[in-house]
Design a protein around this motif. Structure first.
Motif: not given
Length: 399
Positions: A179-189, A197-206
């Motif tokens: 997570r980024l400090q000071g915000s509600k931003t999640l980061v996925l490597a 691709g699309l499957a990764t995008l949908r999983r990240a949104i979930e």
């Protein structure tokens, strides 16, 4: 003039003699007469003449076609399968194609793959499948970090360089989220051993919407991307709450040199490259159709993500601003894309002067004629490869 015969046991002079090549004890090339049907001890290898512009591709390890002809003809029959796992400039595949053999060729270098593809297209090869496979980042990290290396270790390093803070272990067993400090931003490597691709995008949104009560935004850091990634991001319509960035291609080399001394402010994670199409026109006659496909723009990932010195980065930025389509090395069109297998019907590449007289640019408009007439919409797919080996794709339905 024949040199003195080389002394060899078991080779007497008989009728129907043939001349063989060998080396004497001093290493000199000599000839001897033999009746046995054996391959010479020595082959005098041909070489590519400097003036042979048709065959010479300026590839360091390129072999002459006459050499591969000799190898393939002496060891295979028509329709046999020829494999070259170090494809290089593609001589093996090109010669196998000409001799009526099937072939498979591979290479780890993007430049080699581009050269091979252009070479086969230029000689009017039968349709062939071009695929990206392999785990290059994983193998490179294993060679750097040893056999105990795990995928999560690399994800953890990438997230640290992006500047994230770790999530609780129970919420992040694979060590691939921060997570980024000071915000509600999640980061996925994302994993280096698959395409983002699309499957990764949908999983990240979930995950963004559900993990730990939800987040305002998710950022995906990826190594390899499906050709449709730009289209997929746009189709999901997530706006600023979804961002996809490119992990620098040279990151592993830099980690190998600097290790843990590499700092976050030394690494740039850049936006994706994408392709924009211009006017698409479809015209039908009594039994055939024609299609005109134009390129409008090509947006390259930031020059900061490329392993260039400051002088060349500046030059690249100027090209990006003034003539972005000049970065396209190769592009092709499938006028009836089924969403799975891309079948190129038309293509152009830099250096091809059949479509125009400019060896440094591709043409920006494709003219496809004589297509079978089709009822309903056509799903047209365009794929491009830029001069750095990055690929992008755009698909559109044409009424």
């Amino acid at each position: 003039m024949k040199s003195p015969r080389c002394s060899r046991k078991g080779h007497g002079i008989r009728k129907q003699k043939s001349l063989k090549q060998a080396r004497d004890e001093d290493g000199n090339l000599v000839y001897y007469e033999d009746t046995h049907r054996t391959i010479d001890d020595v082959w005098r290898l041909p070489y590519i003449m400097p003036a042979d512009k048709k065959q010479k591709l300026d590839f360091d390890t390129q072999k002459p076609e006459t050499l591969l002809e000799r190898v393939i003809l002496s060891s295979t029959k028509p329709n046999a399968l020829v494999l070259d796992v170090f494809g290089g400039s593609g001589t093996t595949a090109a010669v196998a194609e000409k001799l009526g053999r099937r072939w498979i060729t591979t290479d780890m270098g993007k430049a080699a793959c581009m050269i091979m593809r252009k070479r086969l297209i230029d000689q009017d090869a039968k349709p062939f499948l071009f695929q990206h496979i392999g785990d290059y980042q994983v193998e490179q990290m294993r060679s750097t970090m040893g056999s105990r290396f795990r995928i999560g270790d690399l994800a953890e390093i990438v997230l640290g360089l992006y500047g994230t803070l770790p999530l609780p272990a129970e919420e992040n067993p694979n060590k691939n989220m921060g997570r980024l400090q000071g915000s509600k931003t999640l980061v996925l490597a994302d994993s280096p051993n698959k395409m983002t691709g699309l499957a990764t995008l949908r999983r990240a949104i979930e995950i963004r919407d559900n993990l730990m009560g939800g987040w305002d935004k998710v950022v995906i850091l990826g190594w390899n991307f499906s050709p449709t990634i730009g289209h997929d991001i746009e189709a999901l319509g997530q706006g600023d709450s979804l961002e996809v960035l490119v992990i620098p291609p040279d990151l592993l080399d830099r980690l190998k040199k600097k290790g843990k001394k590499l700092k976050p402010d030394e690494v740039r994670f850049s936006s994706l490259q994408y392709l924009k199409l211009g006017n698409i026109k479809r015209k039908a006659t009594s039994d055939k159709e024609s299609l005109t496909v134009a390129l409008d723009n090509y947006v390259l990932l930031s020059p900061d993500a490329l392993n260039l010195d400051e002088k060349n980065k500046s030059k690249l930025e100027q090209v990006v601003n003034d003539d972005p389509l000049a970065l396209i090395e190769y592009w092709s069109v499938d006028p009836d894309y089924d969403g799975e297998v891309f079948r190129s019907v038309w293509q152009d590449y830099r250096g091809n002067t059949e479509n125009d007289d400019d060896p440094y640019h591709v043409v920006t408009t494709a003219q496809l004629t004589g297509l079978p007439k089709k009822e309903g919409k056509r799903r047209v797919c365009v794929r491009v490869v830029d001069v750095f080996g990055f690929e992008a794709e755009a698909t559109i339905e044409v009424a």
